[in-house]
Design an enzyme around this catalytic site. Structure first.
Site, short mmCIF file in Angstrom:
data_model
loop_
_atom_site.label_atom_id
_atom_site.label_comp_id
_atom_site.label_asym_id
_atom_site.label_seq_id
_atom_site.Cartn_x
_atom_site.Cartn_y
_atom_site.Cartn_z
N ARG A 87 -47.48 24.51 51.39
CA ARG A 87 -47.94 23.06 51.77
C ARG A 87 -46.83 22.51 52.69
O ARG A 87 -45.66 22.42 52.28
CB ARG A 87 -47.83 22.37 50.22
CG ARG A 87 -48.09 20.95 50.62
CD ARG A 87 -49.55 20.61 50.78
NE ARG A 87 -49.73 19.29 51.23
CZ ARG A 87 -49.99 18.13 50.45
NH1 ARG A 87 -50.34 18.24 49.19
NH2 ARG A 87 -49.97 16.94 50.92
N ARG A 96 -54.52 21.54 54.43
CA ARG A 96 -53.70 21.98 53.48
C ARG A 96 -53.85 23.20 52.53
O ARG A 96 -55.05 23.57 52.46
CB ARG A 96 -53.03 21.06 52.50
CG ARG A 96 -54.13 20.33 51.72
CD ARG A 96 -53.70 19.10 51.11
NE ARG A 96 -53.83 18.08 52.08
CZ ARG A 96 -53.78 16.82 51.63
NH1 ARG A 96 -54.10 16.36 50.66
NH2 ARG A 96 -53.56 15.90 52.81
N ASP A 99 -53.29 21.59 47.52
CA ASP A 99 -52.94 19.93 47.23
C ASP A 99 -53.27 19.70 45.67
O ASP A 99 -54.15 19.97 45.12
CB ASP A 99 -54.14 19.13 47.90
CG ASP A 99 -53.62 17.47 47.76
OD1 ASP A 99 -52.53 17.14 47.62
OD2 ASP A 99 -54.66 16.99 47.68
N ASP A 101 -52.91 16.80 42.79
CA ASP A 101 -52.77 15.53 42.59
C ASP A 101 -52.81 15.22 40.95
O ASP A 101 -53.85 15.50 40.44
CB ASP A 101 -53.97 14.65 43.26
CG ASP A 101 -53.81 14.55 44.64
OD1 ASP A 101 -52.67 14.43 45.29
OD2 ASP A 101 -54.69 14.44 45.42
#
Length: 186
Positions: A87, A96, A99, A101
């Site tokens: 990344r 990307r 990812d 989150d």
């Protein structure tokens, strides 16, 4: 132990393998216990300028974990997993390889320079809500409302992927796991 919801996404490389490897890496973190996971979905790329059909499509999923880590500690661990998968952070909302989150952490509200929980845009993204609802049909986005209601109001524009859940043996995520006095599951 705290309950955390992590959204996974990738639009470069072998997206499905990246999500499965990341879910395994999350589950293997010290102080983390997998609870449930979603099946994968595909969605259009969202950039700072909005949806972009010219970009590679995203593969997304959600994992729910119990953790002894604090929110920032979990986020730091997630960033290390992203780094392991190549990344880069050169373009905000850019393409990307992975990812991760942190979408929710118990009922906490955190707003620091490096972390905002609940995730400020989670309730506006079907690619987060649809897999989260798959992982936990009773899910609630803290301070906003039931994930099922949010997804119904938004509309689900994701496409299901014919792959197994990211974790092999999901529990029901909205019910905390029973533990004994030592924190171990009976």
């Amino acid at each position: 132990m705290s309950r955390a919801v992590v959204a996974l996404g990738a639009n470069l490389g072998d997206r499905g393998s990246a999500l499965r490897a990341a879910a395994s890496a999350i589950a293997a973190l010290p102080g983390v216990r997998p609870v449930s996971s979603s099946r994968e979905v595909e969605s259009i790329a969202v950039t700072l300028d909005g949806p972009d059909e010219a970009k590679p499509r995203y593969r997304n999923a959600v994992v729910v974990v119990d953790t002894e880590l604090e929110p920032q500690g979990l986020l730091d661990a997630l960033h290390r997993i992203e780094d392991t998968h190549g990344r880069t952070r050169e373009v905000r909302w850019g393409d990307r390889t992975l990812d991760l989150d942190l979408v929710a952490f118990d009922e906490l509200s955190v707003d620091t320079e490096t972390l905002t929980v609940p995730h400020p845009r989670a309730g506006q993204r079907a690619f987060v809500l649809a897999p989260w609802l798959d992982a936990d049909p009773e899910a609630v986005l803290p301070g906003v409302g039931p994930v099922a209601d949010l997804l119904a109001a938004l509309g689900d524009d994701t496409e299901r992927v014919d792959e197994p859940r990211l974790f092999d043996d999901p529990d029901r995520a909205s019910r905390p796991a029973a533990t004994d006095a030592t924190g171990a599951r009976p």
